[in-house]
Design an enzyme around this catalytic site. Sequence first.
Site: not given
Length: 193
Positions: A8-9, A12-13, A21-22, A57, A78
């Site tokens: 998994r990446h 992120t914020e 995020q999708g 990401r 994603e």
Amino acid sequence: MTRLALLRHGHTEWNRAGRIQGRSDIPLDAEAQAELAATRLPAPWDAANLWSSPLLRASETARLVAGRAPQTSDALTEMNWGDWEGLRGVDLIADPDSGYRHIEDWSWAFRPPNGESPAEVWTRLRPWLDQLTGDTVAVCHIGIMRVILARAWGWDFDGPAPFKIKRNRLYIVDMTTLTALPDPVRLLTPEAP
């Protein structure tokens, strides 16, 4: 034998804020960049084929942990969260009219409004998975990992998942038999003095 290691990446914020995020192309935050720069893929995965989602990401995570640029595939993008993208899961679950459900209550047909179901993600992934040869690392997203691991574990999104996806770990799937190894492999980090 062909093995696939899923990673998994980094954060992120939006991850830290609990936002879905999708397909939004949100970059890693500075803390994730620093953390990932201090890790690396363990052998034999450091010499494996390297792929990632084209989203920043994921491709940035791949570069940081492998020290090289990955090949990218749209298949690893994603899951499409449709109208829920950018919203917070806790807010959606608090609204009984939203249709949002926890993963244990999904199904292969669960679909966000104007989004994509796990079954549709599997259909999108299958041609990419079928062309793999040799050990491969794929840096991607939790939605992609859930679908592949659900198939490998024989889980139908009904009740608690037989796996828990954590960051900085490789989740290994034997693609010949489509079975998951029970224990993930941690990324290497510098030894403490």
